[in-house]
Design a protein around this motif. Structure first.
Motif, PDB file in Angstrom:
ATOM      1  N   VAL A  75      27.818  34.807  41.695  1.00  0.00           N
ATOM      2  CA  VAL A  75      27.912  36.271  41.609  1.00  0.00           C
ATOM      3  C   VAL A  75      27.667  36.699  40.169  1.00  0.00           C
ATOM      4  O   VAL A  75      26.925  37.609  39.884  1.00  0.00           O
ATOM      5  CB  VAL A  75      29.314  36.782  42.052  1.00  0.00           C
ATOM      6  N   GLY A  78      29.414  36.128  34.065  1.00  0.00           N
ATOM      7  CA  GLY A  78      30.434  36.853  33.296  1.00  0.00           C
ATOM      8  C   GLY A  78      30.408  36.501  31.816  1.00  0.00           C
ATOM      9  O   GLY A  78      29.712  35.581  31.411  1.00  0.00           O
ATOM     10  N   ILE A  79      31.155  37.222  31.014  1.00  0.00           N
ATOM     11  CA  ILE A  79      31.258  36.815  29.611  1.00  0.00           C
ATOM     12  C   ILE A  79      32.262  35.677  29.544  1.00  0.00           C
ATOM     13  O   ILE A  79      32.175  34.794  28.732  1.00  0.00           O
ATOM     14  CB  ILE A  79      31.689  38.004  28.716  1.00  0.00           C
ATOM     15  N   THR A  80      33.181  35.667  30.489  1.00  0.00           N
ATOM     16  CA  THR A  80      34.294  34.746  30.356  1.00  0.00           C
ATOM     17  C   THR A  80      34.295  33.619  31.388  1.00  0.00           C
ATOM     18  O   THR A  80      34.636  32.485  31.062  1.00  0.00           O
ATOM     19  CB  THR A  80      35.618  35.539  30.482  1.00  0.00           C
ATOM     20  N   ASN A  81      33.959  33.942  32.623  1.00  0.00           N
ATOM     21  CA  ASN A  81      34.140  32.961  33.704  1.00  0.00           C
ATOM     22  C   ASN A  81      32.864  32.776  34.514  1.00  0.00           C
ATOM     23  O   ASN A  81      31.900  33.507  34.334  1.00  0.00           O
ATOM     24  CB  ASN A  81      35.217  33.475  34.664  1.00  0.00           C
ATOM     25  N   THR A  99      35.670  34.759  46.909  1.00  0.00           N
ATOM     26  CA  THR A  99      35.121  34.407  45.597  1.00  0.00           C
ATOM     27  C   THR A  99      35.951  33.283  44.990  1.00  0.00           C
ATOM     28  O   THR A  99      37.168  33.212  45.189  1.00  0.00           O
ATOM     29  CB  THR A  99      35.137  35.587  44.604  1.00  0.00           C
ATOM     30  N   ALA A 130      40.895  42.468  43.925  1.00  0.00           N
ATOM     31  CA  ALA A 130      40.652  41.602  45.071  1.00  0.00           C
ATOM     32  C   ALA A 130      41.974  40.939  45.440  1.00  0.00           C
ATOM     33  O   ALA A 130      42.839  40.757  44.582  1.00  0.00           O
ATOM     34  CB  ALA A 130      39.624  40.554  44.678  1.00  0.00           C
ATOM     35  N   SER A 143      39.596  37.522  47.447  1.00  0.00           N
ATOM     36  CA  SER A 143      38.740  38.088  48.497  1.00  0.00           C
ATOM     37  C   SER A 143      37.449  38.615  47.866  1.00  0.00           C
ATOM     38  O   SER A 143      37.427  38.951  46.676  1.00  0.00           O
ATOM     39  CB  SER A 143      39.475  39.230  49.206  1.00  0.00           C
ATOM     40  N   PHE A 144      36.398  38.678  48.659  1.00  0.00           N
ATOM     41  CA  PHE A 144      35.129  39.236  48.176  1.00  0.00           C
ATOM     42  C   PHE A 144      35.167  40.747  48.401  1.00  0.00           C
ATOM     43  O   PHE A 144      35.481  41.218  49.488  1.00  0.00           O
ATOM     44  CB  PHE A 144      33.952  38.605  48.935  1.00  0.00           C
ATOM     45  N   ILE A 145      34.865  41.488  47.350  1.00  0.00           N
ATOM     46  CA  ILE A 145      34.892  42.956  47.453  1.00  0.00           C
ATOM     47  C   ILE A 145      33.487  43.461  47.778  1.00  0.00           C
ATOM     48  O   ILE A 145      32.535  43.168  47.036  1.00  0.00           O
ATOM     49  CB  ILE A 145      35.384  43.591  46.134  1.00  0.00           C
ATOM     50  N   GLY A 245      32.010  46.919  34.124  1.00  0.00           N
ATOM     51  CA  GLY A 245      31.918  45.674  34.903  1.00  0.00           C
ATOM     52  C   GLY A 245      33.205  45.341  35.634  1.00  0.00           C
ATOM     53  O   GLY A 245      33.216  44.493  36.530  1.00  0.00           O
ATOM     54  N   ASN A 246      34.292  45.995  35.265  1.00  0.00           N
ATOM     55  CA  ASN A 246      35.572  45.742  35.928  1.00  0.00           C
ATOM     56  C   ASN A 246      35.963  46.885  36.859  1.00  0.00           C
ATOM     57  O   ASN A 246      37.119  47.022  37.236  1.00  0.00           O
ATOM     58  CB  ASN A 246      36.669  45.491  34.883  1.00  0.00           C
ATOM     59  N   MET A 248      34.599  48.638  40.494  1.00  0.00           N
ATOM     60  CA  MET A 248      33.665  48.515  41.615  1.00  0.00           C
ATOM     61  C   MET A 248      33.917  49.687  42.570  1.00  0.00           C
ATOM     62  O   MET A 248      35.051  50.120  42.749  1.00  0.00           O
ATOM     63  CB  MET A 248      33.846  47.175  42.322  1.00  0.00           C
ATOM     64  N   ILE A 259      39.128  45.609  38.881  1.00  0.00           N
ATOM     65  CA  ILE A 259      39.190  44.141  39.015  1.00  0.00           C
ATOM     66  C   ILE A 259      39.463  43.518  37.648  1.00  0.00           C
ATOM     67  O   ILE A 259      39.429  44.202  36.629  1.00  0.00           O
ATOM     68  CB  ILE A 259      37.898  43.546  39.632  1.00  0.00           C
ATOM     69  N   GLU A 262      42.687  39.913  33.548  1.00  0.00           N
ATOM     70  CA  GLU A 262      42.952  38.840  32.579  1.00  0.00           C
ATOM     71  C   GLU A 262      43.660  39.312  31.314  1.00  0.00           C
ATOM     72  O   GLU A 262      44.392  38.562  30.688  1.00  0.00           O
ATOM     73  CB  GLU A 262      41.631  38.197  32.147  1.00  0.00           C
TER      74      GLU A 262
HETATM   75  N1  LIG Z   1      36.269  39.808  44.085  1.00  0.00           N
HETATM   76  C1  LIG Z   1      35.018  40.160  43.807  1.00  0.00           C
HETATM   77  N2  LIG Z   1      34.168  40.474  44.805  1.00  0.00           N
HETATM   78  C2  LIG Z   1      32.877  40.812  44.543  1.00  0.00           C
HETATM   79  N3  LIG Z   1      32.348  40.848  43.292  1.00  0.00           N
HETATM   80  C3  LIG Z   1      33.155  40.555  42.260  1.00  0.00           C
HETATM   81  C4  LIG Z   1      34.529  40.197  42.459  1.00  0.00           C
HETATM   82  N4  LIG Z   1      35.075  39.948  41.243  1.00  0.00           N
HETATM   83  C5  LIG Z   1      34.099  40.147  40.344  1.00  0.00           C
HETATM   84  N5  LIG Z   1      32.943  40.532  40.923  1.00  0.00           N
HETATM   85  C6  LIG Z   1      31.652  40.817  40.263  1.00  0.00           C
HETATM   86  O1  LIG Z   1      31.486  39.860  39.233  1.00  0.00           O
HETATM   87  C7  LIG Z   1      31.382  40.512  37.952  1.00  0.00           C
HETATM   88  C8  LIG Z   1      32.123  39.704  36.902  1.00  0.00           C
HETATM   89  O2  LIG Z   1      33.463  39.615  37.284  1.00  0.00           O
HETATM   90  P1  LIG Z   1      34.635  39.550  36.232  1.00  0.00           P
HETATM   91  O3  LIG Z   1      34.571  40.729  35.324  1.00  0.00           O
HETATM   92  O4  LIG Z   1      35.889  39.393  36.981  1.00  0.00           O
HETATM   93  O5  LIG Z   1      34.248  38.213  35.480  1.00  0.00           O
HETATM   94  P2  LIG Z   1      34.429  37.819  33.989  1.00  0.00           P
HETATM   95  O6  LIG Z   1      33.902  36.469  33.846  1.00  0.00           O
HETATM   96  O7  LIG Z   1      35.847  38.048  33.602  1.00  0.00           O
HETATM   97  O8  LIG Z   1      33.463  38.789  33.243  1.00  0.00           O
HETATM   98  P3  LIG Z   1      33.686  39.549  31.907  1.00  0.00           P
HETATM   99  O9  LIG Z   1      34.301  38.578  30.966  1.00  0.00           O
HETATM  100  O10 LIG Z   1      32.296  39.955  31.587  1.00  0.00           O
HETATM  101  O11 LIG Z   1      34.624  40.701  32.242  1.00  0.00           O
HETATM  102  C9  LIG Z   1      31.967  41.906  38.157  1.00  0.00           C
HETATM  103  O12 LIG Z   1      31.384  42.827  37.269  1.00  0.00           O
HETATM  104  C10 LIG Z   1      31.606  42.184  39.600  1.00  0.00           C
HETATM  105  O13 LIG Z   1      30.259  42.617  39.658  1.00  0.00           O
END
Ligand SMILES: Nc1ncnc2c1ncn2[C@@H]1O[C@H](COP(=O)(O)OP(=O)(O)OP(=O)(O)O)[C@@H](O)[C@H]1O
Length: 397
Positions: A75, A78-81, A99, A130, A143-145, A245-246, A248, A259, A262
């Motif tokens: 999906v 991310g910057i982190t995960n 997810t 989620a 869960s997937f959103i 990005g957080n 939806m 979402i 962290e």
């Molecule tokens: N439960 C979910 N269901 C569907 N899409 C998701 C879900 N969680 C995250 N996403 C999608 O994945 C992207 C990255 O998720 P998230 O921000 O949680 O990751 P991250 O690695 O922490 O990224 P960042 O460090 O950039 O914030 C979100 O912008 C969203 O588009």
């Protein structure tokens, strides 16, 4: 390997004394857990069998399914995960999506996982984000959103801003067990200590790094903290990373999701709002997109009284305006220091040092205006610093 965690405290290492508080504030639901860990550096095809094993370990109803019943896609990096979508189709034709989030390497330098795991089930049970479905060695299953991720410009759309403000208000009402002390300054000072003790392998980066005065930053932080301490700012459980990005949105249902909790912690409501407003700058970091006073007031009205936005008093609006635009500076410092730490530990190819410089420069640019706003406000309302409020925002719905 898999085990139903009946007592969530075992997972978070919560002590007995704190466990009693959890009971008082609503016990977290039990979450399945697995001791499995998955190597985030594996290519997706090699990762797939491990993910399938993990799903079977966590969710016993799938333990007899063949690997072909599972499909996996990325999906987001991310910057982190690393975030994966897993779709499962069982032998009766039922399908399900979830997810799997794998924590990025060294993310514990900037993220307090214990704090995140303590808050998550409570936020999830309160209907935010989620649904938390399972936890494993280096990540979690949610869960997937079914919704689209907002773009930075969506956030300033008045209808969407109204939804965000209203939901933020509800988010700030969630009670998370444990200390209600605001963590903002503790976190900033922790980041400062880490950021001041870095070493870069690349000599050009080391040279830029050595030109940074941590004494100057420390003095700025002390000055800003002293000022914000006078504001009597309400403390709430804050998201602390409300960027596009957080967020939806399911347009069909009109449902907005916050979402990624962290960075969530008890903090100042004005900080959470200011941090969100700073994110209007978008990927190009164009801080001229920070909302003007009218747009801020619209947001505050929806935040303070979403049912009767026109009944909010000028006094409440002004207090929130001052809080927000003073803590705006703290958000620049926080993410500037965060970026410096990331510069040494993150595997992502991003110019974190440039990002540090940009945020610290923006801090300096905004400092005079924000300080004089707060000082004028304080000179008009000297009672501000008489006591500090803790807990929820002042007027409950
Ligand atoms: N439960 C979910 N269901 C569907 N899409 C998701 C879900 N969680 C995250 N996403 C999608 O994945 C992207 C990255 O998720 P998230 O921000 O949680 O990751 P991250 O690695 O922490 O990224 P960042 O460090 O950039 O914030 C979100 O912008 C969203 O588009």
């Amino acid at each position: 390997m898999g085990e139903e965690v009946k007592n969530y405290d075992a997972l978070t290492g919560m002590e007995d004394e704190r466990a009693a508080e959890v009971k008082a504030e609503g016990t977290a639901p039990s979450i399945p857990s697995s001791s499995m860990a998955i190597d985030i550096s594996l290519p997706l095809d090699q990762m797939k069998p491990r993910i399938v094993d993990l799903c079977k370990d966590l969710f016993k109803r799938w333990s007899f399914l063949d690997e072909s019943c599972f499909s996996i896609e990325t999906v987001s990096g991310g910057i982190t995960n690393l975030l994966l979508k897993v779709s499962v189709r069982d032998d009766r034709g039922n399908s399900d999506s979830l997810t799997v989030r794998l924590y990025g390497p060294n993310t514990d330098m900037v993220i307090d996982r214990k704090r995140e795991l303590q808050a998550l089930p409570h936020l999830s049970a309160a209907g935010f984000g989620a649904k938390l479905l399972g936890i494993f060695g280096n990540g979690m299953v949610q869960s997937f959103i079914d919704a689209r991720t907002l773009s930075p410009s969506d956030m300033s759309n008045p209808k969407i801003a109204f939804k965000i403000a209203r939901q933020l208000r509800q988010f700030h009402k969630v009670a998370i067990p444990g200390s209600k002390e605001p963590q903002l300054w503790n976190d900033i000072f922790k980041f400062l200590d880490k950021a001041a003790a870095l070493k870069f392998e690349e000599s050009a980066k080391q040279v830029t790094y050595e030109s940074i005065s941590f004494q100057e930053i420390q003095a700025e932080i002390n000055e800003l903290k002293d000022l914000t301490d006078l504001l009597n700012a309400p403390v709430v459980f804050a998201h602390n990373d409300l960027l596009s990005g957080n967020l939806m949105l399911n347009d069909k249902e009109g449902k907005l999701y916050f979402i990624d909790f962290e960075y969530g912690s008890y903090s100042y409501r004005g900080y959470d709002i200011a941090n969100h407003f700073n994110e209007y700058a978008g990927f190009d970091c164009d801080y001229s997109l920070y909302p003007d006073k009218d747009a801020q007031y619209r947001f505050f009205r929806s935040y303070l009284e979403s049912d009767n936005p026109h009944e909010v008093s000028n006094k409440d609006l002004e207090a929130l305006y001052v809080e927000t635009n003073t803590f705006r500076l703290a958000s620049h410092i926080y993410w500037a220091l965060w970026a410096l730490i990331q510069a040494t530990v993150s595997p992502i190819d991003f110019d974190y040092i440039a990002y540090f410089l940009l945020r610290f420069q923006e801090y300096k640019k905004q400092k005079e205006g924000c300080f004089s706003l707060a000082q004028k406000h304080l000179s008009r309302s000297p009672s501000c610093n008489s006591s500090r409020r803790h807990g929820r925002p002042p007027s409950e719905d």
